[in-house]
Design a protein around this motif. Structure first.
Motif, PDB file in Angstrom:
ATOM      1  N   SER A  19       2.757   7.630   8.396  1.00 14.43           N
ATOM      2  CA  SER A  19       1.328   7.932   8.326  1.00 14.43           C
ATOM      3  C   SER A  19       0.861   7.860   6.885  1.00 14.43           C
ATOM      4  CB  SER A  19       1.042   9.334   8.875  1.00 14.43           C
ATOM      5  OG  SER A  19       1.425   9.446  10.215  1.00 14.43           O
ATOM      6  N   CYS A  20      -0.409   7.539   6.713  1.00 15.95           N
ATOM      7  CA  CYS A  20      -0.996   7.482   5.375  1.00 15.95           C
ATOM      8  C   CYS A  20      -2.423   8.000   5.474  1.00 15.95           C
ATOM      9  CB  CYS A  20      -0.980   6.053   4.851  1.00 15.95           C
ATOM     10  SG  CYS A  20      -1.714   5.841   3.223  1.00 15.95           S
ATOM     11  N   ILE A  21      -2.676   9.133   4.832  1.00 18.41           N
ATOM     12  CA  ILE A  21      -4.000   9.755   4.870  1.00 18.41           C
ATOM     13  C   ILE A  21      -4.731   9.432   3.578  1.00 18.41           C
ATOM     14  CG2 ILE A  21      -5.257  11.926   5.047  1.00 18.41           C
ATOM     15  CD1 ILE A  21      -2.852  13.074   6.521  1.00 18.41           C
ATOM     16  N   ALA A  22      -5.970   8.977   3.716  1.00 20.00           N
ATOM     17  CA  ALA A  22      -6.776   8.629   2.549  1.00 20.00           C
ATOM     18  C   ALA A  22      -7.846   9.668   2.308  1.00 20.00           C
ATOM     19  CB  ALA A  22      -7.429   7.274   2.750  1.00 20.00           C
ATOM     20  N   SER A  23      -8.105   9.931   1.065  1.00 24.73           N
ATOM     21  CA  SER A  23      -9.165  10.861   0.706  1.00 24.73           C
ATOM     22  C   SER A  23      -9.856  10.373  -0.561  1.00 24.73           C
ATOM     23  CB  SER A  23      -8.592  12.267   0.477  1.00 24.73           C
ATOM     24  OG  SER A  23      -7.662  12.246  -0.581  1.00 24.73           O
ATOM     25  N   GLY A  24     -11.008  10.944  -0.816  1.00 24.09           N
ATOM     26  CA  GLY A  24     -11.728  10.584  -2.021  1.00 24.09           C
ATOM     27  C   GLY A  24     -12.165   9.132  -2.014  1.00 24.09           C
ATOM     28  N   ARG A  25     -12.024   8.469  -3.134  1.00 27.66           N
ATOM     29  CA  ARG A  25     -12.514   7.099  -3.275  1.00 27.66           C
ATOM     30  C   ARG A  25     -11.701   6.110  -2.471  1.00 27.66           C
ATOM     31  NH1 ARG A  25     -13.637   5.451  -9.328  1.00 27.66           N
ATOM     32  NH2 ARG A  25     -14.684   3.783  -8.209  1.00 27.66           N
ATOM     33  N   ALA A  26     -10.489   6.469  -2.073  1.00 27.79           N
ATOM     34  CA  ALA A  26      -9.663   5.545  -1.293  1.00 27.79           C
ATOM     35  C   ALA A  26     -10.120   5.478   0.156  1.00 27.79           C
ATOM     36  CB  ALA A  26      -8.205   5.966  -1.352  1.00 27.79           C
ATOM     37  N   ALA A  27     -10.918   6.439   0.605  1.00 26.03           N
ATOM     38  CA  ALA A  27     -11.343   6.435   1.992  1.00 26.03           C
ATOM     39  C   ALA A  27     -12.413   5.373   2.221  1.00 26.03           C
ATOM     40  CB  ALA A  27     -11.889   7.817   2.360  1.00 26.03           C
ATOM     41  N   GLY A  28     -12.411   4.806   3.425  1.00 20.94           N
ATOM     42  CA  GLY A  28     -13.425   3.831   3.755  1.00 20.94           C
ATOM     43  C   GLY A  28     -13.202   2.478   3.130  1.00 20.94           C
ATOM     44  N   TYR A  29     -11.986   2.158   2.782  1.00 19.61           N
ATOM     45  CA  TYR A  29     -11.668   0.897   2.116  1.00 19.61           C
ATOM     46  C   TYR A  29     -11.777  -0.269   3.091  1.00 19.61           C
ATOM     47  CZ  TYR A  29      -7.656   3.480   3.803  1.00 19.61           C
ATOM     48  OH  TYR A  29      -6.855   4.299   4.539  1.00 19.61           O
ATOM     49  N   TYR A  30     -11.652  -1.475   2.571  1.00 16.90           N
ATOM     50  CA  TYR A  30     -11.801  -2.689   3.371  1.00 16.90           C
ATOM     51  C   TYR A  30     -10.473  -3.149   3.973  1.00 16.90           C
ATOM     52  CZ  TYR A  30     -12.674  -7.613   4.335  1.00 16.90           C
ATOM     53  OH  TYR A  30     -12.753  -8.840   4.920  1.00 16.90           O
ATOM     54  N   VAL A  31      -9.428  -3.139   3.156  1.00 21.93           N
ATOM     55  CA  VAL A  31      -8.108  -3.592   3.588  1.00 21.93           C
ATOM     56  C   VAL A  31      -7.097  -2.518   3.237  1.00 21.93           C
ATOM     57  CG1 VAL A  31      -6.268  -5.234   3.048  1.00 21.93           C
ATOM     58  CG2 VAL A  31      -8.597  -6.047   3.401  1.00 21.93           C
ATOM     59  N   ALA A  32      -6.178  -2.269   4.136  1.00 20.24           N
ATOM     60  CA  ALA A  32      -5.106  -1.309   3.868  1.00 20.24           C
ATOM     61  C   ALA A  32      -3.796  -1.887   4.377  1.00 20.24           C
ATOM     62  CB  ALA A  32      -5.404   0.021   4.545  1.00 20.24           C
ATOM     63  N   GLY A  33      -2.731  -1.530   3.721  1.00 20.31           N
ATOM     64  CA  GLY A  33      -1.466  -2.121   4.116  1.00 20.31           C
ATOM     65  C   GLY A  33      -0.258  -1.276   3.775  1.00 20.31           C
ATOM     66  N   TRP A  34       0.860  -1.761   4.232  1.00 17.76           N
ATOM     67  CA  TRP A  34       2.156  -1.163   3.915  1.00 17.76           C
ATOM     68  C   TRP A  34       3.005  -2.209   3.198  1.00 17.76           C
ATOM     69  CZ3 TRP A  34       3.243   3.901   4.753  1.00 17.76           C
ATOM     70  CH2 TRP A  34       2.426   4.588   5.643  1.00 17.76           C
ATOM     71  N   LEU A  35       3.639  -1.789   2.146  1.00 22.03           N
ATOM     72  CA  LEU A  35       4.595  -2.605   1.425  1.00 22.03           C
ATOM     73  C   LEU A  35       5.859  -1.785   1.287  1.00 22.03           C
ATOM     74  CD1 LEU A  35       1.516  -2.997   0.060  1.00 22.03           C
ATOM     75  CD2 LEU A  35       2.758  -4.866  -1.045  1.00 22.03           C
ATOM     76  N   ARG A  36       6.972  -2.447   1.004  1.00 22.54           N
ATOM     77  CA  ARG A  36       8.225  -1.721   0.867  1.00 22.54           C
ATOM     78  C   ARG A  36       9.055  -2.297  -0.281  1.00 22.54           C
ATOM     79  NH1 ARG A  36      11.267  -3.728   6.457  1.00 22.54           N
ATOM     80  NH2 ARG A  36      11.699  -5.877   5.785  1.00 22.54           N
ATOM     81  N   GLN A  37       9.916  -1.447  -0.790  1.00 24.93           N
ATOM     82  CA  GLN A  37      10.805  -1.880  -1.861  1.00 24.93           C
ATOM     83  C   GLN A  37      12.198  -1.345  -1.596  1.00 24.93           C
ATOM     84  OE1 GLN A  37       9.454  -0.957  -5.844  1.00 24.93           O
ATOM     85  NE2 GLN A  37      10.733  -2.576  -6.697  1.00 24.93           N
ATOM     86  N   ALA A  38      13.111  -2.272  -1.379  1.00 26.38           N
ATOM     87  CA  ALA A  38      14.509  -1.913  -1.162  1.00 26.38           C
ATOM     88  C   ALA A  38      15.216  -1.828  -2.507  1.00 26.38           C
ATOM     89  CB  ALA A  38      15.174  -2.958  -0.275  1.00 26.38           C
ATOM     90  N   PRO A  39      16.323  -1.107  -2.573  1.00 25.25           N
ATOM     91  CA  PRO A  39      17.057  -0.974  -3.837  1.00 25.25           C
ATOM     92  C   PRO A  39      17.423  -2.325  -4.414  1.00 25.25           C
ATOM     93  CG  PRO A  39      17.893   0.572  -2.207  1.00 25.25           C
ATOM     94  CD  PRO A  39      16.923  -0.313  -1.488  1.00 25.25           C
TER      95      PRO A  39
END
Length: 123
Positions: A19-39
Motif C-alpha cells: 500500500s502507498c498512502i499519499a498526503s499533502g502535495r503528492a495527493a491527486g497526482y497524475y501518474v503513480a507507480g511502483w519501482l523496485r531495487q534488488a541488492p
C-alpha cells in the motif's frame, strides 16, 4: 508525503499486497507507480497507473502476476503481488508525479517518493 507499507518475508508462490498512502502535495497526482531495487542492481520499473483514467502498465517480468490499483477516496495506491518468486526480492518504492506524461510512463523521474518497503521471497 508518500508512505509505503506491506512488505515482508514470504515463500515463493505466496502473495503480498503493498500500500502507498499519499498526503499533502503528492495527493491527486497524475501518474503513480511502483519501482523496485534488488541488492546490487539498479532501480527498475514495476508498474504504473494513470490516476485519473485507471490505465495501467507493467514490466514484462511481473505481468500477469502483479496488479496495480488505486482508491481515489483514500488517496491510496496498491500493488497486489501474486505467485511471488525469489527474483522479486527487492525494496519496493512507490512514487508519484504531476509532470510525467503517459507516453513516458516507465521513466523513473518522479517528483515524490515513498521510503521503500522490503519484500523478501524465499525459495
Amino acid at each position: 508525503q508518500l508512505q509505503a507499507s506491506g512488505g515482508g518475508l514470504v515463500q515463493a508462490g505466496d502473495s503480498l499486497r503493498l500500500s502507498c498512502i499519499a498526503s499533502g502535495r503528492a495527493a491527486g497526482y497524475y501518474v503513480a507507480g511502483w519501482l523496485r531495487q534488488a541488492p546490487g542492481k539498479e532501480r527498475e520499473f514495476v508498474a504504473v497507473i494513470n490516476w485519473r483514467s485507471g490505465s495501467t502498465d507493467y514490466a514484462d517480468s511481473v505481468k500477469g502476476r502483479f496488479a496495480i490499483s488505486r482508491d481515489n477516496a483514500k488517496n491510496t495506491m496498491y500493488l497486489q503481488m501474486n505467485s511471488l518468486k525469489a527474483e522479486d526480492t527487492a525494496v519496493y518504492y512507490c512514487a508519484a508525479s504531476w509532470r510525467i506524461i503517459w507516453s513516458s510512463r516507465r521513466t523513473p523521474s518522479y517528483e515524490y517518493w515513498g521510503q521503500g518497503t522490503l519484500v523478501t521471497v524465499s525459495s
